[in-house]
Design a protein around this motif. Structure first.
Motif, mmCIF file in Angstrom:
data_model
loop_
_atom_site.group_PDB
_atom_site.id
_atom_site.type_symbol
_atom_site.label_atom_id
_atom_site.label_comp_id
_atom_site.label_asym_id
_atom_site.label_seq_id
_atom_site.Cartn_x
_atom_site.Cartn_y
_atom_site.Cartn_z
ATOM 1 N N GLU A 118 -95.727 23.030 -30.036
ATOM 2 C CA GLU A 118 -94.873 23.690 -31.027
ATOM 3 C C GLU A 118 -94.572 25.132 -30.619
ATOM 4 O O GLU A 118 -93.427 25.595 -30.728
ATOM 5 C CB GLU A 118 -95.531 23.659 -32.415
ATOM 6 C CG GLU A 118 -94.703 24.412 -33.443
ATOM 7 C CD GLU A 118 -95.172 24.240 -34.882
ATOM 8 O OE1 GLU A 118 -95.526 23.111 -35.278
ATOM 9 O OE2 GLU A 118 -95.166 25.260 -35.614
ATOM 10 N N THR A 119 -95.581 25.833 -30.154
ATOM 11 C CA THR A 119 -95.393 27.234 -29.744
ATOM 12 C C THR A 119 -94.369 27.345 -28.612
ATOM 13 O O THR A 119 -93.456 28.188 -28.661
ATOM 14 C CB THR A 119 -96.751 27.832 -29.302
ATOM 15 O OG1 THR A 119 -97.636 27.814 -30.425
ATOM 16 C CG2 THR A 119 -96.584 29.255 -28.797
ATOM 17 N N LEU A 120 -94.518 26.495 -27.606
ATOM 18 C CA LEU A 120 -93.592 26.562 -26.464
ATOM 19 C C LEU A 120 -92.180 26.132 -26.869
ATOM 20 O O LEU A 120 -91.191 26.666 -26.369
ATOM 21 C CB LEU A 120 -94.093 25.679 -25.314
ATOM 22 C CG LEU A 120 -95.398 26.146 -24.650
ATOM 23 C CD1 LEU A 120 -95.854 25.122 -23.606
ATOM 24 C CD2 LEU A 120 -95.258 27.522 -24.010
ATOM 25 N N ASN A 121 -92.102 25.203 -27.804
ATOM 26 C CA ASN A 121 -90.779 24.687 -28.203
ATOM 27 C C ASN A 121 -90.037 25.597 -29.175
ATOM 28 O O ASN A 121 -88.811 25.662 -29.145
ATOM 29 C CB ASN A 121 -90.921 23.293 -28.827
ATOM 30 C CG ASN A 121 -91.295 22.256 -27.788
ATOM 31 O OD1 ASN A 121 -91.031 22.431 -26.592
ATOM 32 N ND2 ASN A 121 -91.936 21.178 -28.216
ATOM 33 N N THR A 122 -90.792 26.283 -30.037
ATOM 34 C CA THR A 122 -90.127 27.073 -31.086
ATOM 35 C C THR A 122 -90.073 28.569 -30.782
ATOM 36 O O THR A 122 -89.262 29.291 -31.365
ATOM 37 C CB THR A 122 -90.859 26.931 -32.442
ATOM 38 O OG1 THR A 122 -92.157 27.522 -32.324
ATOM 39 C CG2 THR A 122 -90.969 25.479 -32.864
ATOM 40 N N GLY A 123 -90.994 29.049 -29.933
ATOM 41 C CA GLY A 123 -91.048 30.489 -29.676
ATOM 42 C C GLY A 123 -91.747 31.273 -30.773
ATOM 43 O O GLY A 123 -91.772 32.502 -30.746
ATOM 44 N N ARG A 124 -92.299 30.560 -31.743
ATOM 45 C CA ARG A 124 -93.133 31.226 -32.748
ATOM 46 C C ARG A 124 -94.549 30.673 -32.605
ATOM 47 O O ARG A 124 -94.751 29.449 -32.564
ATOM 48 C CB ARG A 124 -92.590 30.936 -34.150
ATOM 49 C CG ARG A 124 -93.479 31.572 -35.190
ATOM 50 C CD ARG A 124 -92.890 31.578 -36.565
ATOM 51 N NE ARG A 124 -93.961 31.860 -37.509
ATOM 52 C CZ ARG A 124 -93.892 31.679 -38.807
ATOM 53 N NH1 ARG A 124 -92.770 31.226 -39.340
ATOM 54 N NH2 ARG A 124 -94.910 31.949 -39.585
ATOM 55 N N VAL A 125 -95.532 31.592 -32.545
ATOM 56 C CA VAL A 125 -96.869 31.163 -32.166
ATOM 57 C C VAL A 125 -97.555 30.412 -33.303
ATOM 58 O O VAL A 125 -97.597 30.876 -34.449
ATOM 59 C CB VAL A 125 -97.726 32.362 -31.709
ATOM 60 C CG1 VAL A 125 -99.127 31.892 -31.302
ATOM 61 C CG2 VAL A 125 -97.050 33.071 -30.541
ATOM 62 N N CYS A 126 -98.073 29.263 -32.943
ATOM 63 C CA CYS A 126 -98.793 28.373 -33.862
ATOM 64 C C CYS A 126 -100.154 28.059 -33.259
ATOM 65 O O CYS A 126 -100.225 27.573 -32.129
ATOM 66 C CB CYS A 126 -97.975 27.092 -34.046
ATOM 67 S SG CYS A 126 -98.794 25.826 -35.042
ATOM 68 N N TYR A 127 -101.204 28.371 -34.005
ATOM 69 C CA TYR A 127 -102.568 28.063 -33.569
ATOM 70 C C TYR A 127 -103.103 26.861 -34.354
ATOM 71 O O TYR A 127 -102.433 26.335 -35.250
ATOM 72 C CB TYR A 127 -103.486 29.270 -33.820
ATOM 73 C CG TYR A 127 -103.092 30.513 -33.063
ATOM 74 C CD1 TYR A 127 -103.336 30.621 -31.701
ATOM 75 C CD2 TYR A 127 -102.496 31.604 -33.710
ATOM 76 C CE1 TYR A 127 -102.984 31.770 -30.997
ATOM 77 C CE2 TYR A 127 -102.147 32.756 -33.010
ATOM 78 C CZ TYR A 127 -102.388 32.826 -31.655
ATOM 79 O OH TYR A 127 -102.044 33.957 -30.965
ATOM 80 N N SER A 169 -99.423 35.758 -44.419
ATOM 81 C CA SER A 169 -99.377 37.233 -44.423
ATOM 82 C C SER A 169 -97.990 37.790 -44.127
ATOM 83 O O SER A 169 -97.738 38.971 -44.367
ATOM 84 C CB SER A 169 -100.334 37.773 -43.359
ATOM 85 O OG SER A 169 -99.866 37.430 -42.061
ATOM 86 N N GLY A 170 -97.118 36.965 -43.558
ATOM 87 C CA GLY A 170 -95.807 37.457 -43.140
ATOM 88 C C GLY A 170 -95.826 38.140 -41.782
ATOM 89 O O GLY A 170 -94.778 38.530 -41.266
ATOM 90 N N GLN A 171 -97.011 38.266 -41.174
ATOM 91 C CA GLN A 171 -97.137 39.005 -39.916
ATOM 92 C C GLN A 171 -97.075 38.013 -38.748
ATOM 93 O O GLN A 171 -98.092 37.584 -38.221
ATOM 94 C CB GLN A 171 -98.447 39.798 -39.898
ATOM 95 C CG GLN A 171 -98.706 40.599 -41.170
ATOM 96 C CD GLN A 171 -97.642 41.636 -41.472
ATOM 97 O OE1 GLN A 171 -97.307 42.445 -40.618
ATOM 98 N NE2 GLN A 171 -97.086 41.605 -42.671
ATOM 99 N N VAL A 172 -95.862 37.670 -38.350
ATOM 100 C CA VAL A 172 -95.673 36.608 -37.358
ATOM 101 C C VAL A 172 -95.858 37.122 -35.930
ATOM 102 O O VAL A 172 -95.817 38.323 -35.669
ATOM 103 C CB VAL A 172 -94.286 35.945 -37.490
ATOM 104 C CG1 VAL A 172 -94.118 35.354 -38.877
ATOM 105 C CG2 VAL A 172 -93.185 36.944 -37.179
ATOM 106 N N GLN A 173 -96.045 36.158 -35.035
ATOM 107 C CA GLN A 173 -96.071 36.438 -33.598
ATOM 108 C C GLN A 173 -94.933 35.674 -32.940
ATOM 109 O O GLN A 173 -94.912 34.441 -32.982
ATOM 110 C CB GLN A 173 -97.388 35.971 -32.959
ATOM 111 C CG GLN A 173 -98.557 36.883 -33.237
ATOM 112 C CD GLN A 173 -99.850 36.416 -32.588
ATOM 113 O OE1 GLN A 173 -99.911 35.368 -31.956
ATOM 114 N NE2 GLN A 173 -100.892 37.210 -32.755
#
Lengths: 144, 144
Positions: free
Chosen positions: A58-67, A82-86
């Motif tokens: 998901e992280t590589l596909n969307t560009g938004r970091v998901c742990y 928190s609204g504090q995205v990576q």
């Protein structure tokens, strides 16, 4: 032998098959790899968290970091409460395929305490000292 | 509650008991914590390795970084076979006490492949690319 070992002697710029690398990531017994998040411009190390294969894809596909949240046992889209995205700037994997290093653009604090990074307990010769200012109080961060 | 949770709201400069922090480090089921090594001046992330309690104590006491080798199941004084040592500049532990961040001064390559750092497999949209020059060949590094 692994794809990582097999290719470690190859020169700068050599291209490897991405699907084969992704299939060879060495997840631990819980299906997780440690992931270091580093702010792309200041080079501060912000935090270490964990990903399973789904979070990595998901992280590589969307560009938004998901742990993967080990406490909640669920995907954890960083900043969802928190609204504090990576935002992902680049991703690397290490020589033996068991650790990721992400260059990210972190909005505000990365740490749940409201500090920019999580590594605010600093060892000194005779004590451990708090070294890191709270940017936003946790009450403020998580009231949303 | 943990000592980390209990103290996370304290202000910049607050001093905590070092022995109590060391006793509270959250080692995993194998008795290990992940440790990020970052070059102190350039801020490059060099590698991630693991420490047990003994390796951590030795590192803090001697100022020379000592890990636990999971493959050899032994203390690993970084550079003992390659000569490429890591001197400790500072050590930090994170908000939940389960990851360390070291600022180090790394002699030469940190990676067993002879590269400066271990994160030389870089994800690109359609491939993984080798991004990292070999500084010293592994044959040269390990002939000693």
């Amino acid at each position: 032998m692994s794809i990582f070992k097999d290719n470690e002697g190859r020169p700068q710029g050599a291209k490897l098959d991405k699907a084969a690398i992704l299939a060879a990531v060495k997840f631990n017994q819980e299906g997780l790899v440690p992931v270091i998040a580093q702010q792309f411009d200041t080079l501060e190390v912000l935090m270490l968290a964990w990903m399973n294969a789904e979070a990595l894809a998901e992280t590589l596909n969307t560009g938004r970091v998901c742990y993967w949240s080990r406490s909640r046992k669920a995907l954890w889209r960083k900043g969802e409460s928190s609204g504090q995205v990576q935002l992902l700037k680049s991703a690397r994997i290490d020589c033996d395929g068991d650790t990721l290093l992400l260059a990210v653009d972190q909005t505000g604090p990365a740490c749940h305490t409201g500090r920019r990074h999580c590594f605010f307990y600093k060892f000194e010769p005779d004590a451990v000292v708090i070294d890191g200012e709270v940017m936003i109080s946790p009450d403020e961060l998580y009231k949303k």
